[in-house]
Every structure is written in structure tokens, then in C-alpha cells.
Design a protein around this motif. Sequence first.
Motif, short mmCIF file in Angstrom:
data_model
loop_
_atom_site.label_atom_id
_atom_site.label_comp_id
_atom_site.label_asym_id
_atom_site.label_seq_id
_atom_site.Cartn_x
_atom_site.Cartn_y
_atom_site.Cartn_z
N ALA A 73 18.49 14.52 7.86
CA ALA A 73 17.77 15.62 8.52
C ALA A 73 17.12 15.15 9.82
N LEU A 74 16.56 13.93 9.82
CA LEU A 74 15.96 13.39 11.03
C LEU A 74 17.01 13.24 12.13
N ALA A 75 18.18 12.74 11.77
CA ALA A 75 19.26 12.59 12.76
C ALA A 75 19.68 13.95 13.32
N LEU A 76 19.70 14.97 12.46
CA LEU A 76 20.07 16.31 12.91
C LEU A 76 19.02 16.87 13.87
N VAL A 77 17.76 16.65 13.56
CA VAL A 77 16.67 17.11 14.43
C VAL A 77 16.77 16.44 15.80
N LYS A 78 17.09 15.16 15.82
CA LYS A 78 17.27 14.46 17.10
C LYS A 78 18.43 15.07 17.89
N GLU A 79 19.50 15.42 17.18
CA GLU A 79 20.67 16.03 17.84
C GLU A 79 20.29 17.38 18.44
N GLY B 88 9.38 21.00 -0.30
CA GLY B 88 9.80 20.39 0.96
C GLY B 88 9.10 20.91 2.19
N ASN B 89 8.05 21.74 2.03
CA ASN B 89 7.40 22.35 3.19
C ASN B 89 6.73 21.33 4.11
N GLY B 90 6.07 20.32 3.52
CA GLY B 90 5.42 19.30 4.35
C GLY B 90 6.42 18.51 5.16
N ARG B 91 7.50 18.09 4.51
CA ARG B 91 8.53 17.32 5.21
C ARG B 91 9.18 18.14 6.32
N ILE B 92 9.46 19.42 6.04
CA ILE B 92 10.05 20.30 7.06
C ILE B 92 9.10 20.46 8.24
N SER B 93 7.81 20.63 7.96
CA SER B 93 6.82 20.80 9.03
C SER B 93 6.77 19.58 9.93
N ARG B 94 6.81 18.39 9.32
CA ARG B 94 6.75 17.17 10.13
C ARG B 94 8.05 16.95 10.90
N LEU B 95 9.17 17.33 10.33
CA LEU B 95 10.45 17.24 11.05
C LEU B 95 10.44 18.17 12.26
N LEU B 96 9.98 19.40 12.08
CA LEU B 96 9.96 20.36 13.19
C LEU B 96 8.95 19.97 14.26
N MET B 97 7.82 19.40 13.84
CA MET B 97 6.85 18.91 14.82
C MET B 97 7.50 17.87 15.72
N ASN B 98 8.28 16.97 15.13
CA ASN B 98 8.92 15.94 15.94
C ASN B 98 10.12 16.47 16.72
N TYR B 99 10.71 17.55 16.23
CA TYR B 99 11.75 18.22 17.02
C TYR B 99 11.17 18.66 18.36
N VAL B 100 9.99 19.27 18.33
CA VAL B 100 9.34 19.75 19.57
C VAL B 100 9.01 18.57 20.48
N LEU B 101 8.45 17.50 19.91
CA LEU B 101 8.09 16.34 20.71
C LEU B 101 9.33 15.71 21.35
N LEU B 102 10.36 15.50 20.56
CA LEU B 102 11.58 14.87 21.08
C LEU B 102 12.24 15.74 22.15
N LYS B 103 12.22 17.04 21.94
CA LYS B 103 12.83 17.95 22.92
C LYS B 103 12.10 17.88 24.26
N ASN B 104 10.81 17.55 24.21
CA ASN B 104 10.01 17.42 25.44
C ASN B 104 9.88 15.97 25.90
N ASP B 105 10.76 15.10 25.35
CA ASP B 105 10.87 13.69 25.76
C ASP B 105 9.65 12.85 25.40
N TRP B 106 8.95 13.23 24.34
CA TRP B 106 7.86 12.43 23.80
C TRP B 106 8.38 11.66 22.58
N PRO B 107 7.78 10.54 22.27
CA PRO B 107 8.17 9.86 21.04
C PRO B 107 7.70 10.65 19.82
N PRO B 108 8.31 10.44 18.66
CA PRO B 108 7.88 11.17 17.46
C PRO B 108 6.54 10.67 16.97
#
Length: 440
Positions: free
Chosen positions: A81-87, A199-219
Motif C-alpha cells: 500500500a505504501l508503494a502504491l501511495v508513492k506511485e 484499518g482506519n488509522g493505517r489508512i489515515s497515515r497512508l493518506l497523510m503521507n500521500y499528500v506530503l509526498l505529492k507536495n515533495d515533502w518527506p513522509p
Amino acid sequence: MQNTLSKIDQLYAALKNLLPMRPEFQVKLDKKLRLEFNYNSNHMEGNTLTYGETELLLIFDQTQGSHTHREYEEMKAHDVALALVKEWAADKERPLTESNIKNLNQIILVKPFWKDATTPDGQRTRRQIKVGDYKEFPNSVRLDNGEIFEYASVLDTPILMGELMEWYRSEEEKKELHPVALAALLHYKLVCIHPFDDGNGRISRLLMNYVLLKNDWPPVVIKSAEKRNYLSALNRADAGYVDDFVKYIAQQLEWSLELSSKAANGESIEEPDDFDKEISLIAKKIEVISGVHLKSRKAIHALWNACLHSLIEKYLNRFSSMDKLFNERRIEVRYPGSHEINATVESMNIFFNTPDSSLENLDQISVRYFLGNMKKTGFNSESSLIVYFQPSSYSIQIFTGGIEKKYNQILNSEEIESLINDAAQFVLKKIKNEIGKANS
């Protein structure tokens, strides 16, 4: 909150000045962040794999420890899932949809399963957890004070999720919110809805890092040791202090930014706290292994995973910081049947954890770090670390000395640091002498 955001903006600006970092440094950083995020996000939800077992599973596809099959499955699935979020984040034009979020839930939970639950009137029961779709039963959490906090109702959930996607798309287009605030708020709003049975906590943290990565910030990595403070920040947001949660996430992001800058500078990104925790956990296992007083396959395998792996990794990291002074760098690793040039700890790890490796016949392993053609002086230097496996003890030797221990004794963090410091200081002294000669 504004002061905290200003601080991370400064750290982010300092990091950008160091980019792009050397590919080998980026690889180390990516591996570290990948392991940290997968381990901590799952550990916070009850997964019992240690950090070392997580690394063995995700990097080498091998299992160790007596854990449930589901724990191994969910750890690997979370990595997918993390790899997919990065993609997704790499495609700046790709919108985030409800289908994406449902897909993440399906991935991390792997397959339907049964879980203990409580009925609205307080009766214990078991309920099948379905994956990839919104909840079919109400969910809630009992707070530390005994109060019950109810999440969004089953009927309201699809409506609220649609509104959440509209809010996110609108904020993304307006670009008024700081990327860290946008990421934290998306996390918080999703947790408030709690759209899935699990899985709500894990999904929330994945999506939080999706936003950061999309804006070129580290997770951001929320350490499992921070769980109480993390939940407290969420509770304060529930009470109306949402800025406190944004501030908390920004503070946790400082670690990722500082780690990334260290990596870009070629500095070691290993953390003593995590190292010591792993050592203490593995030490307890070693103490109860029978037959470790004499050389055996079991003894050498246990020592490698307990401390030798970390010793060599830290040794290589320390010397890599000197690479920038030289025009040539070569790492040679020797053990029976192998002589590798520019070897990695990962390749050595495969050898020590492959079932058919003849570890009982291993007499020694040696690591030679050669630095050649120093800038302006042409000076060459090298350092060697050798581990000897004797019948009733093992020893580590460097140019300036060494240490010997029984097979049921592992190296502690102070001994490892002392060995590496002695080796590095020996080479550093020679480098300073050469600089002095060149300037005289």
C-alpha cells in the motif's frame, strides 16, 4: 502552530539546498523511511513483529519469530500500500478518489477475517470484517476516562466520505493551506469518520503521507512509542483544538526532515534508540538458545542478526561520510566462497540468513574499506574490520585493537560505538597528517 510550521519550513529549505542527493544516499534513506513507517504504523495497531523481523520480511522476504500468519501478511500488504501511495503521489495530475481509499483498505487488510467485537448493549460477540468497503456496523472507541466516542454512523459514512473528497479537491486547487496542514487535516477528518470496520488509522497515515509526498515533502513517521501523545493530539482536535493536531504532525515531521538532511550529507542515519531496542529484544532470545557456548551454525546465525549485522552496517555508514574527500571508494567483503567488490550489508544478510549457507564452517569474514586518490593530495587510505569465529569464542579486530566474546555474549551499543570510533579516528588522523604535509 505558526512557529512550528515556520521551523519545518526552514528545515525543508535547508534540505532542498542539499538535493538532489547521491543515489546511494537516497537508497539508504528510502529504505530507512520505508521500514520505519511500515513498522511503526503497524506496531501502533498491535502488530508484534520487531523492527529487525520487519526488515527481514520486507527486504529479504524471510520470516523470523513466532507470530501469526496474519501479522506477516498485513505487514507485507502495508508495504504494498505504501508503494502504491508513492506511485499515486508521483503523478501530480492524478486525483484522489473514494475508490482509491477503498482499494487501500482492501490491500492492507488482505482478506475478510473474524474479529472480537462488542454489541451496542455491551455484549461480547464476533464479527466478520469485510475489506475494501465502508462499514456495515457502528464503530466507537473507549477513551481513557471511560467515555465512549462514537464515529460517523453507517448511513452517514458514504455522504461524509463524498464531502471529504470534495473538501480535499477544493483545498488542493486553492493551494491556501500549508501542505503539512492539508495532510494533517485529511488524516484527522478521515479518522473522525472512521469509514471502515478496521484499518482506519493505517489508512489515515497512508493518506497523510500521500499528500506530503505529492507536495515533495518527506513522509511523517509517528513512532509507536508516541502512541499516547498521538491519541492525545487527536482527542484535543475532537474537543475543537484542531490546530494542536496540525502542530503535533508538524513536530513529528521534524524527524523526517533532519534524517533526510543527514542522508543527503552522507551522515549515518542509524538511530541508537532503535538499535538498542533491537539488541535488547534479540539478546533475550539469544540467552535461551541452547548450545551457543560453542561455535555452531545456530550460534553464528544468531550473532549475525543480534549484533554483527548492525556492527558492519554502522561501520560502513561511518566511513561513507569520508567518501567526499576522495575520488575513489571500494568496499571488499570476503568470506568462504565469496569476494565481493562494493558489497552491501544486504548481500551479506542474504548469506547469513540463507538456510543452506555453511555457517558452521565459517572461520572469518572481513570488510575492507578502501579510499583512494584523496583530492589535492592523491593520498590512499583504508580500514579493515575482521570477525573471527573460533571454536569457543568470536572476536572482532580492527587496526587499533579488538574485542573477544563468548558465543552467548553479544556486542552492546557502547562496544560497537567504541570499535567504530577507534577505526574511524585512526583513518581520520592519517588524513589530517596528509593535509598538514600538503599545506606545509
